[in-house]
Design a protein around this motif. Sequence first.
Motif, PDB file in Angstrom:
ATOM      1  N   ASN A 186       0.847  -1.195   0.000  1.00 44.94           N
ATOM      2  CA  ASN A 186       0.000   0.000   0.000  1.00 44.94           C
ATOM      3  C   ASN A 186       0.883   1.247   0.000  1.00 44.94           C
ATOM      4  O   ASN A 186       2.115   1.147  -0.045  1.00 44.94           O
ATOM      5  N   LYS A 191       3.570  -4.331   2.992  1.00 39.64           N
ATOM      6  CA  LYS A 191       2.860  -5.419   2.317  1.00 39.64           C
ATOM      7  C   LYS A 191       1.440  -5.472   2.870  1.00 39.64           C
ATOM      8  O   LYS A 191       1.247  -5.396   4.083  1.00 39.64           O
ATOM      9  N   ASP A 192       0.477  -5.591   1.982  1.00 44.47           N
ATOM     10  CA  ASP A 192      -0.922  -5.556   2.402  1.00 44.47           C
ATOM     11  C   ASP A 192      -1.634  -6.757   1.792  1.00 44.47           C
ATOM     12  O   ASP A 192      -1.512  -7.010   0.592  1.00 44.47           O
ATOM     13  N   GLY A 193      -2.350  -7.477   2.617  1.00 42.36           N
ATOM     14  CA  GLY A 193      -3.074  -8.645   2.124  1.00 42.36           C
ATOM     15  C   GLY A 193      -2.430  -9.962   2.533  1.00 42.36           C
ATOM     16  O   GLY A 193      -2.873 -11.028   2.124  1.00 42.36           O
ATOM     17  N   THR A 194      -1.404  -9.895   3.387  1.00 41.45           N
ATOM     18  CA  THR A 194      -0.710 -11.117   3.840  1.00 41.45           C
ATOM     19  C   THR A 194      -1.703 -12.106   4.450  1.00 41.45           C
ATOM     20  O   THR A 194      -1.699 -13.290   4.103  1.00 41.45           O
ATOM     21  N   ILE A 231     -10.305   5.935   2.345  1.00 36.85           N
ATOM     22  CA  ILE A 231      -9.476   6.264   3.509  1.00 36.85           C
ATOM     23  C   ILE A 231      -8.287   7.106   3.043  1.00 36.85           C
ATOM     24  O   ILE A 231      -7.386   6.602   2.356  1.00 36.85           O
ATOM     25  N   ILE A 250       2.103  -0.830  12.562  1.00 40.56           N
ATOM     26  CA  ILE A 250       1.460  -1.916  11.811  1.00 40.56           C
ATOM     27  C   ILE A 250       1.536  -3.235  12.592  1.00 40.56           C
ATOM     28  O   ILE A 250       0.588  -4.023  12.569  1.00 40.56           O
ATOM     29  N   HIS A 281      -2.042  -2.118  14.356  1.00 38.90           N
ATOM     30  CA  HIS A 281      -3.142  -2.415  13.427  1.00 38.90           C
ATOM     31  C   HIS A 281      -3.392  -3.916  13.314  1.00 38.90           C
ATOM     32  O   HIS A 281      -4.534  -4.383  13.396  1.00 38.90           O
ATOM     33  N   ALA A 285      -6.843  -5.922  14.397  1.00 37.68           N
ATOM     34  CA  ALA A 285      -7.661  -6.461  13.305  1.00 37.68           C
ATOM     35  C   ALA A 285      -7.638  -7.986  13.250  1.00 37.68           C
ATOM     36  O   ALA A 285      -8.376  -8.598  12.478  1.00 37.68           O
ATOM     37  N   ILE A 295     -12.480 -11.066   7.079  1.00 39.94           N
ATOM     38  CA  ILE A 295     -13.119 -10.440   5.921  1.00 39.94           C
ATOM     39  C   ILE A 295     -12.214 -10.651   4.713  1.00 39.94           C
ATOM     40  O   ILE A 295     -11.026 -10.955   4.880  1.00 39.94           O
ATOM     41  N   ARG A 297     -10.431  -8.740   1.908  1.00 40.39           N
ATOM     42  CA  ARG A 297     -10.073  -7.364   1.520  1.00 40.39           C
ATOM     43  C   ARG A 297      -9.667  -7.337   0.055  1.00 40.39           C
ATOM     44  O   ARG A 297      -9.004  -8.250  -0.434  1.00 40.39           O
ATOM     45  N   PHE A 318     -10.578   1.265   0.339  1.00 37.13           N
ATOM     46  CA  PHE A 318     -10.733  -0.021   1.024  1.00 37.13           C
ATOM     47  C   PHE A 318     -12.025  -0.680   0.558  1.00 37.13           C
ATOM     48  O   PHE A 318     -13.088  -0.056   0.581  1.00 37.13           O
ATOM     49  N   LEU A 335     -10.858  -1.118  15.786  1.00 34.20           N
ATOM     50  CA  LEU A 335      -9.724  -0.301  15.314  1.00 34.20           C
ATOM     51  C   LEU A 335      -9.783   1.135  15.851  1.00 34.20           C
ATOM     52  O   LEU A 335      -8.971   1.971  15.459  1.00 34.20           O
ATOM     53  N   MET A 340      -2.509   3.469  13.964  1.00 30.06           N
ATOM     54  CA  MET A 340      -2.470   3.999  12.594  1.00 30.06           C
ATOM     55  C   MET A 340      -3.451   5.167  12.407  1.00 30.06           C
ATOM     56  O   MET A 340      -3.316   5.943  11.463  1.00 30.06           O
ATOM     57  N   ILE A 344      -4.446   8.376   9.157  1.00 32.48           N
ATOM     58  CA  ILE A 344      -5.496   8.114   8.156  1.00 32.48           C
ATOM     59  C   ILE A 344      -6.776   8.870   8.521  1.00 32.48           C
ATOM     60  O   ILE A 344      -6.974   9.256   9.672  1.00 32.48           O
ATOM     61  N   HIS A 346     -11.029   8.437   7.423  1.00 31.91           N
ATOM     62  CA  HIS A 346     -12.079   7.823   6.589  1.00 31.91           C
ATOM     63  C   HIS A 346     -12.936   8.953   6.018  1.00 31.91           C
ATOM     64  O   HIS A 346     -13.597   9.661   6.770  1.00 31.91           O
TER      65      HIS A 346
HETATM   66  C1  HEM Z   1      -3.931  -6.159   7.984  1.00 34.66           C
HETATM   67  C2  HEM Z   1      -2.858  -1.763   6.265  1.00 34.66           C
HETATM   68  C3  HEM Z   1      -7.441  -0.331   7.005  1.00 34.66           C
HETATM   69  C4  HEM Z   1      -8.560  -4.810   8.417  1.00 34.66           C
HETATM   70  C5  HEM Z   1      -3.241  -5.094   7.470  1.00 34.66           C
HETATM   71  C6  HEM Z   1      -1.817  -5.069   7.199  1.00 34.66           C
HETATM   72  C7  HEM Z   1      -1.523  -3.834   6.712  1.00 34.66           C
HETATM   73  C8  HEM Z   1      -2.742  -3.077   6.690  1.00 34.66           C
HETATM   74  C9  HEM Z   1      -0.157  -3.330   6.266  1.00 34.66           C
HETATM   75  C10 HEM Z   1      -0.836  -6.226   7.436  1.00 34.66           C
HETATM   76  C11 HEM Z   1      -0.721  -7.188   6.306  1.00 34.66           C
HETATM   77  C12 HEM Z   1      -1.959  -8.012   6.032  1.00 34.66           C
HETATM   78  O1  HEM Z   1      -2.248  -9.025   6.678  1.00 34.66           O
HETATM   79  O2  HEM Z   1      -2.661  -7.619   5.120  1.00 34.66           O
HETATM   80  C13 HEM Z   1      -4.012  -1.001   6.311  1.00 34.66           C
HETATM   81  C14 HEM Z   1      -4.097   0.388   5.906  1.00 34.66           C
HETATM   82  C15 HEM Z   1      -5.373   0.794   6.123  1.00 34.66           C
HETATM   83  C16 HEM Z   1      -6.108  -0.353   6.654  1.00 34.66           C
HETATM   84  C17 HEM Z   1      -2.931   1.204   5.360  1.00 34.66           C
HETATM   85  C18 HEM Z   1      -6.020   2.127   5.888  1.00 34.66           C
HETATM   86  C19 HEM Z   1      -5.511   3.073   5.130  1.00 34.66           C
HETATM   87  C20 HEM Z   1      -8.149  -1.420   7.462  1.00 34.66           C
HETATM   88  C21 HEM Z   1      -9.549  -1.416   7.802  1.00 34.66           C
HETATM   89  C22 HEM Z   1      -9.869  -2.682   8.191  1.00 34.66           C
HETATM   90  C23 HEM Z   1      -8.648  -3.474   8.118  1.00 34.66           C
HETATM   91  C24 HEM Z   1     -10.491  -0.213   7.697  1.00 34.66           C
HETATM   92  C25 HEM Z   1     -11.200  -3.266   8.639  1.00 34.66           C
HETATM   93  C26 HEM Z   1     -12.116  -2.611   9.303  1.00 34.66           C
HETATM   94  C27 HEM Z   1      -7.419  -5.557   8.381  1.00 34.66           C
HETATM   95  C28 HEM Z   1      -7.380  -6.980   8.697  1.00 34.66           C
HETATM   96  C29 HEM Z   1      -6.037  -7.370   8.596  1.00 34.66           C
HETATM   97  C30 HEM Z   1      -5.281  -6.179   8.209  1.00 34.66           C
HETATM   98  C31 HEM Z   1      -8.569  -7.863   9.058  1.00 34.66           C
HETATM   99  C32 HEM Z   1      -5.460  -8.767   8.850  1.00 34.66           C
HETATM  100  C33 HEM Z   1      -5.153  -8.934  10.305  1.00 34.66           C
HETATM  101  C34 HEM Z   1      -4.612 -10.326  10.557  1.00 34.66           C
HETATM  102  O3  HEM Z   1      -5.388 -11.284  10.500  1.00 34.66           O
HETATM  103  O4  HEM Z   1      -3.412 -10.446  10.843  1.00 34.66           O
HETATM  104  N1  HEM Z   1      -3.781  -3.859   7.165  1.00 34.66           N
HETATM  105  N2  HEM Z   1      -5.240  -1.416   6.745  1.00 34.66           N
HETATM  106  N3  HEM Z   1      -7.624  -2.673   7.687  1.00 34.66           N
HETATM  107  N4  HEM Z   1      -6.154  -5.112   8.100  1.00 34.66           N
HETATM  108 FE1  HEM Z   1      -5.682  -3.244   7.485  1.00 34.66          FE
END
Ligand code: HEM
Length: 370
Positions: A186, A191-194, A231, A250, A281, A285, A295, A297, A318, A335, A340, A344, A346
């Motif tokens: 991102n 890395k996002d989506g791991t 966001i 993070i 974060h 999450a 969820i 993503r 998002f 959250l 974070m 950011i 929303h």
């Molecule tokens: C995990 C970034 C907003 C839900 C992550 C990760 C990053 C990240 C870097 C770690 C890698 C991964 O597992 O994907 C961000 C950024 C956001 C954002 C930059 C806003 C600009 C949100 C929001 C939600 C969310 C709004 C839900 C309400 C999650 C979830 C995970 C995650 C469920 C996986 C957690 C896990 O199971 O380890 N996000 N995120 N994120 N994020 Fe976000």
Amino acid sequence: QTAYDFFGSHQAGITTPVQEHLHFASFDMMPRTDRDDLISLLQDWSYAASRITQGLEVSATGAVGGDAEEPPDDTGEAQGLPAAGLTITIGFGPSLFENEDGDRYGIADRRPASLQRLPAFVGDDLDPAHSHGDLCIQACADDPQVAVHAIRNLSRIAFGRARLRWSQLGFGKTSRTTSGQATPRNLFGFKDGTANILADDAKALEQNVWVAASDDPGWMAGGSYLVARKIAMLIETWDRVRLSEQDTIIGREKGSGAPLSGGGEFTAPKFSGSAIDANSHVRLAHPDQNDGIRILRRGFNYVDGNNELGRLAAGLFFLSYQRDPQQFITLQKRLSTDLMSEYIRHIGSGIWAIPPGAKSGSYVGAGLFA
Ligand code: HEM
């Protein structure tokens, strides 16, 4: 070149390997339209979508094959381009089921009970000009021109029945939805989506993404609920934060994506007594903190030019798919103490019921009118 079927038991564009580009559009029905207008719009959209997703023009006559004295059916800028993995995903917003004329489309009693405007969350700074809408279309493709061509032509087809309320371009996927895809990054550089739900995890999809036949209402079985949140990311501020602090926020290492509790990118994070901050974060999450909630993503980066201070108007568009909107609501509430949050805002929001896929020759949402 890749082409995905428009017809199927689920709509494409959810578990489909995430493409590189997005054009997302929200529509409102025009005043004085009725049930037949809504049905014919969904039929016309489905027909056009079934063609353009195969790299064809919106109709057989297309951009140049029709009467020279008439405006062409297709706007023409995708001539010669392949399907580019285009998917079209159509959804119904809460406002479609309630309007000032009462039950104008005769669908109020079929509204999913959980399809409600999202509650206000801490820190929300929503712009109505980037929120809500009666209908939505998510167009994703590996070529931005193909995605834009799709929204442009579907908006044109809607003329007189629905009009564009707002739309968003996105680039650079911020999630992966299959194990074959490398994890993208991102605009914070992480890395996002791991830990995303992946297309090959049938059990997780069944539990967390697809509405089951036993869920209410029956016409949504095989569908899902889409939450969109625009966001804004305060990237200039973020770029002045120390690397170690970025990692702490993070809960993962910026380079490898590994959790701060150790291991590699795909090692499960350990929270108790580990280096992962309680308000990072990833910890907030994580399913362990949220009764197992997950969820899917499917977001994209965006840059909408810059503001008068010379800062990029950048962020994450998002998108998440879930079996019930409550999954998103629970996570977003959790959250509220996210480290974070300082970086950011929303600024846009919407929720739509995503009906199941259409049977070949039928149209998306047919079950709502059956
Ligand atoms: C995990 C970034 C907003 C839900 C992550 C990760 C990053 C990240 C870097 C770690 C890698 C991964 O597992 O994907 C961000 C950024 C956001 C954002 C930059 C806003 C600009 C949100 C929001 C939600 C969310 C709004 C839900 C309400 C999650 C979830 C995970 C995650 C469920 C996986 C957690 C896990 O199971 O380890 N996000 N995120 N994120 N994020 Fe976000």
